[in-house]
Scaffold this motif. Structure first.
Motif, PDB file in Angstrom:
ATOM      1  N   ALA A  47      29.630  50.965  35.157  1.00  0.00           N
ATOM      2  CA  ALA A  47      30.690  50.472  36.046  1.00  0.00           C
ATOM      3  C   ALA A  47      30.533  50.970  37.482  1.00  0.00           C
ATOM      4  CB  ALA A  47      32.079  50.771  35.515  1.00  0.00           C
ATOM      5  N   VAL A  48      30.369  52.264  37.675  1.00  0.00           N
ATOM      6  CA  VAL A  48      30.086  52.866  38.987  1.00  0.00           C
ATOM      7  C   VAL A  48      28.975  53.875  38.713  1.00  0.00           C
ATOM      8  CG1 VAL A  48      30.987  54.247  40.894  1.00  0.00           C
ATOM      9  CG2 VAL A  48      32.475  52.623  39.725  1.00  0.00           C
ATOM     10  N   ILE A  49      27.734  53.480  38.970  1.00  0.00           N
ATOM     11  CA  ILE A  49      26.612  54.331  38.559  1.00  0.00           C
ATOM     12  C   ILE A  49      25.531  54.359  39.632  1.00  0.00           C
ATOM     13  CG2 ILE A  49      25.537  52.452  37.245  1.00  0.00           C
ATOM     14  CD1 ILE A  49      24.660  54.626  35.190  1.00  0.00           C
ATOM     15  N   MET A  50      25.096  55.578  39.959  1.00  0.00           N
ATOM     16  CA  MET A  50      24.032  55.776  40.938  1.00  0.00           C
ATOM     17  C   MET A  50      22.750  56.148  40.199  1.00  0.00           C
ATOM     18  SD  MET A  50      23.842  58.333  44.218  1.00  0.00           S
ATOM     19  CE  MET A  50      24.917  57.310  45.230  1.00  0.00           C
ATOM     20  N   LEU A  51      21.669  55.455  40.561  1.00  0.00           N
ATOM     21  CA  LEU A  51      20.385  55.643  39.907  1.00  0.00           C
ATOM     22  C   LEU A  51      19.330  56.064  40.918  1.00  0.00           C
ATOM     23  CD1 LEU A  51      20.399  52.280  37.908  1.00  0.00           C
ATOM     24  CD2 LEU A  51      21.233  54.512  37.128  1.00  0.00           C
ATOM     25  N   ASP A  52      18.513  57.020  40.525  1.00  0.00           N
ATOM     26  CA  ASP A  52      17.355  57.421  41.311  1.00  0.00           C
ATOM     27  C   ASP A  52      16.251  56.369  41.146  1.00  0.00           C
ATOM     28  OD1 ASP A  52      16.027  59.932  42.688  1.00  0.00           O
ATOM     29  OD2 ASP A  52      14.564  59.194  41.208  1.00  0.00           O
ATOM     30  N   ARG A  53      15.376  56.258  42.143  1.00  0.00           N
ATOM     31  CA  ARG A  53      14.274  55.296  42.078  1.00  0.00           C
ATOM     32  C   ARG A  53      13.439  55.494  40.814  1.00  0.00           C
ATOM     33  NH1 ARG A  53      10.812  52.941  46.265  1.00  0.00           N
ATOM     34  NH2 ARG A  53      11.809  54.338  47.734  1.00  0.00           N
ATOM     35  N   SER A  54      13.215  56.736  40.391  1.00  0.00           N
ATOM     36  CA  SER A  54      12.417  56.981  39.191  1.00  0.00           C
ATOM     37  C   SER A  54      13.062  56.362  37.952  1.00  0.00           C
ATOM     38  CB  SER A  54      12.212  58.479  38.976  1.00  0.00           C
ATOM     39  OG  SER A  54      13.452  59.143  38.780  1.00  0.00           O
ATOM     40  N   VAL A  55      14.376  56.207  37.989  1.00  0.00           N
ATOM     41  CA  VAL A  55      15.096  55.591  36.880  1.00  0.00           C
ATOM     42  C   VAL A  55      15.019  54.073  36.982  1.00  0.00           C
ATOM     43  CG1 VAL A  55      17.339  55.298  35.757  1.00  0.00           C
ATOM     44  CG2 VAL A  55      16.675  57.539  36.663  1.00  0.00           C
ATOM     45  N   TYR A  56      15.469  53.524  38.115  1.00  0.00           N
ATOM     46  CA  TYR A  56      15.583  52.067  38.184  1.00  0.00           C
ATOM     47  C   TYR A  56      14.249  51.347  38.254  1.00  0.00           C
ATOM     48  CZ  TYR A  56      15.280  51.841  43.378  1.00  0.00           C
ATOM     49  OH  TYR A  56      14.883  51.907  44.684  1.00  0.00           O
ATOM     50  N   LYS A  57      13.162  52.081  38.473  1.00  0.00           N
ATOM     51  CA  LYS A  57      11.835  51.454  38.421  1.00  0.00           C
ATOM     52  C   LYS A  57      11.206  51.561  37.029  1.00  0.00           C
ATOM     53  CE  LYS A  57      11.515  49.823  42.561  1.00  0.00           C
ATOM     54  NZ  LYS A  57      11.650  48.390  42.753  1.00  0.00           N
ATOM     55  N   SER A  58      11.807  52.339  36.121  1.00  0.00           N
ATOM     56  CA  SER A  58      11.206  52.508  34.792  1.00  0.00           C
ATOM     57  C   SER A  58      12.126  52.130  33.633  1.00  0.00           C
ATOM     58  CB  SER A  58      10.740  53.955  34.613  1.00  0.00           C
ATOM     59  OG  SER A  58      11.844  54.846  34.623  1.00  0.00           O
ATOM     60  N   VAL A  59      13.403  51.925  33.895  1.00  0.00           N
ATOM     61  CA  VAL A  59      14.373  51.600  32.852  1.00  0.00           C
ATOM     62  C   VAL A  59      14.956  50.221  33.162  1.00  0.00           C
ATOM     63  CG1 VAL A  59      16.504  52.333  31.716  1.00  0.00           C
ATOM     64  CG2 VAL A  59      14.913  54.058  32.587  1.00  0.00           C
ATOM     65  N   LYS A  60      15.210  49.454  32.140  1.00  0.00           N
ATOM     66  CA  LYS A  60      15.735  48.098  32.310  1.00  0.00           C
ATOM     67  C   LYS A  60      17.062  47.922  31.571  1.00  0.00           C
ATOM     68  CE  LYS A  60      12.168  46.806  34.627  1.00  0.00           C
ATOM     69  NZ  LYS A  60      12.278  47.352  35.949  1.00  0.00           N
ATOM     70  N   TYR A  61      17.778  46.904  31.979  1.00  0.00           N
ATOM     71  CA  TYR A  61      18.993  46.482  31.284  1.00  0.00           C
ATOM     72  C   TYR A  61      18.624  45.426  30.262  1.00  0.00           C
ATOM     73  CZ  TYR A  61      22.048  48.947  34.509  1.00  0.00           C
ATOM     74  OH  TYR A  61      22.697  49.938  35.216  1.00  0.00           O
ATOM     75  N   GLY A  62      19.444  45.306  29.207  1.00  0.00           N
ATOM     76  CA  GLY A  62      19.223  44.314  28.177  1.00  0.00           C
ATOM     77  C   GLY A  62      20.472  44.149  27.342  1.00  0.00           C
ATOM     78  N   PHE A  63      20.404  43.271  26.354  1.00  0.00           N
ATOM     79  CA  PHE A  63      21.572  42.981  25.530  1.00  0.00           C
ATOM     80  C   PHE A  63      21.860  44.105  24.543  1.00  0.00           C
ATOM     81  CE2 PHE A  63      23.550  41.498  21.655  1.00  0.00           C
ATOM     82  CZ  PHE A  63      24.715  40.943  22.170  1.00  0.00           C
ATOM     83  N   HIS A  64      23.137  44.447  24.439  1.00  0.00           N
ATOM     84  CA  HIS A  64      23.654  45.370  23.435  1.00  0.00           C
ATOM     85  C   HIS A  64      25.080  44.919  23.151  1.00  0.00           C
ATOM     86  CE1 HIS A  64      25.254  49.073  21.640  1.00  0.00           C
ATOM     87  NE2 HIS A  64      24.012  49.451  21.448  1.00  0.00           N
ATOM     88  N   LEU A  65      25.541  45.051  21.917  1.00  0.00           N
ATOM     89  CA  LEU A  65      26.898  44.617  21.561  1.00  0.00           C
ATOM     90  C   LEU A  65      27.981  45.342  22.348  1.00  0.00           C
ATOM     91  CD1 LEU A  65      26.620  44.153  17.689  1.00  0.00           C
ATOM     92  CD2 LEU A  65      26.901  42.373  19.429  1.00  0.00           C
TER      93      LEU A  65
ATOM     94  N   PHE B 244      22.555  49.418  26.487  1.00  0.00           N
ATOM     95  CA  PHE B 244      21.103  49.209  26.374  1.00  0.00           C
ATOM     96  C   PHE B 244      20.380  50.075  27.404  1.00  0.00           C
ATOM     97  CE2 PHE B 244      17.076  47.264  27.313  1.00  0.00           C
ATOM     98  CZ  PHE B 244      16.624  46.747  26.111  1.00  0.00           C
ATOM     99  N   PHE B 245      20.845  50.030  28.652  1.00  0.00           N
ATOM    100  CA  PHE B 245      20.220  50.774  29.743  1.00  0.00           C
ATOM    101  C   PHE B 245      20.259  52.288  29.480  1.00  0.00           C
ATOM    102  CE2 PHE B 245      20.365  53.116  33.696  1.00  0.00           C
ATOM    103  CZ  PHE B 245      19.306  52.580  34.416  1.00  0.00           C
ATOM    104  N   CYS B 246      21.419  52.799  29.101  1.00  0.00           N
ATOM    105  CA  CYS B 246      21.565  54.246  28.893  1.00  0.00           C
ATOM    106  C   CYS B 246      20.694  54.742  27.738  1.00  0.00           C
ATOM    107  CB  CYS B 246      23.033  54.599  28.669  1.00  0.00           C
ATOM    108  SG  CYS B 246      24.046  54.398  30.155  1.00  0.00           S
ATOM    109  N   LYS B 247      20.610  53.963  26.681  1.00  0.00           N
ATOM    110  CA  LYS B 247      19.759  54.350  25.550  1.00  0.00           C
ATOM    111  C   LYS B 247      18.293  54.391  25.983  1.00  0.00           C
ATOM    112  CE  LYS B 247      18.682  54.938  21.114  1.00  0.00           C
ATOM    113  NZ  LYS B 247      17.521  55.818  21.155  1.00  0.00           N
ATOM    114  N   MET B 248      17.850  53.370  26.727  1.00  0.00           N
ATOM    115  CA  MET B 248      16.470  53.354  27.192  1.00  0.00           C
ATOM    116  C   MET B 248      16.207  54.527  28.140  1.00  0.00           C
ATOM    117  SD  MET B 248      14.291  50.468  29.279  1.00  0.00           S
ATOM    118  CE  MET B 248      13.827  49.427  27.903  1.00  0.00           C
TER     119      MET B 248
END
Length: 190
Positions: free
Chosen positions: A124-142, A148-152
């Motif tokens: 909802a309100v989340i700050m990501l470092d470049r090392s995170v947003y360049k290596s982790v993706k969003y996807g479908f989760h119930l 999905f993103f946090c688990k990855m």
């Protein structure tokens, strides 16, 4: 300015619509934004969240690779105790996400200084470092694209945090916004 329109239906907070359209659309949109971003940090704020002007400064000061602000999601399910459903969760022994509803979460709007909480799921309100947003993706989760993103992110060795002092207003409907703007709804009082 890029306009991304996937003709997704309006989000009425119905699970069938969210599962069929919304989570996929949000995942695609966030992944697209991350692919185009070149800054050291990236801040996602959901469209129904009101933040204080110092949200960036407060989140940056911790030096965390993933850190969020706090919101309550419980206004529609438990109007008297919306803090029971915050945007932060821990995984229990059975592998299920459970809301963190401790004393500090309940009293977040009155905290006088930062209170950082380690979490397993946030958004909802989340700050990501470049090392995170360049290596982790969003996807479908119930439970939404953030799950999905946090688990990855955790699978890749990143820790997740929330600064409870960065309390943000969650306006969950046009009616809530009208009441809030009239001063008739004060949703950050406990």
């Amino acid at each position: 300015i890029d306009v991304v329109n996937q003709n997704t239906p309006s989000d009425q907070r119905e699970f069938s619509i969210r599962n069929q359209y919304i989570y996929k659309h949000l995942s695609n949109l966030k992944n697209y934004i991350m692919s185009k971003t070149r800054t050291d940090k990236l801040l996602f704020i959901d469209t129904d969240i009101l933040v204080n002007p110092d949200v960036i400064t407060k989140l940056l000061k911790h030096g965390k690779k993933i850190i969020s602000g706090l919101i309550y999601n419980g206004y529609l399910t438990n109007e008297e105790k919306p803090y029971l459903y915050p945007n932060i969760m821990k995984m229990d022994e059975e592998g299920q996400y459970r809301h963190i509803a401790n004393y500090h979460v309940k009293n977040a709007s009155t905290l006088l200084c930062s209170q950082v909480q380690k979490v397993d799921l946030t958004g909802a309100v989340i700050m990501l470092d470049r090392s995170v947003y360049k290596s982790v993706k969003y996807g479908f989760h119930l439970q939404g694209e953030d799950a999905f993103f946090c688990k990855m992110a955790q699978d890749k060795g990143f820790e997740l945090f929330c600064d409870l002092h960065v309390y943000c207003q969650h306006i969950m409907s046009p009616e809530f916004l009208k009441l809030y703007l009239k001063g008739e709804l004060i949703i950050n009082e406990i």
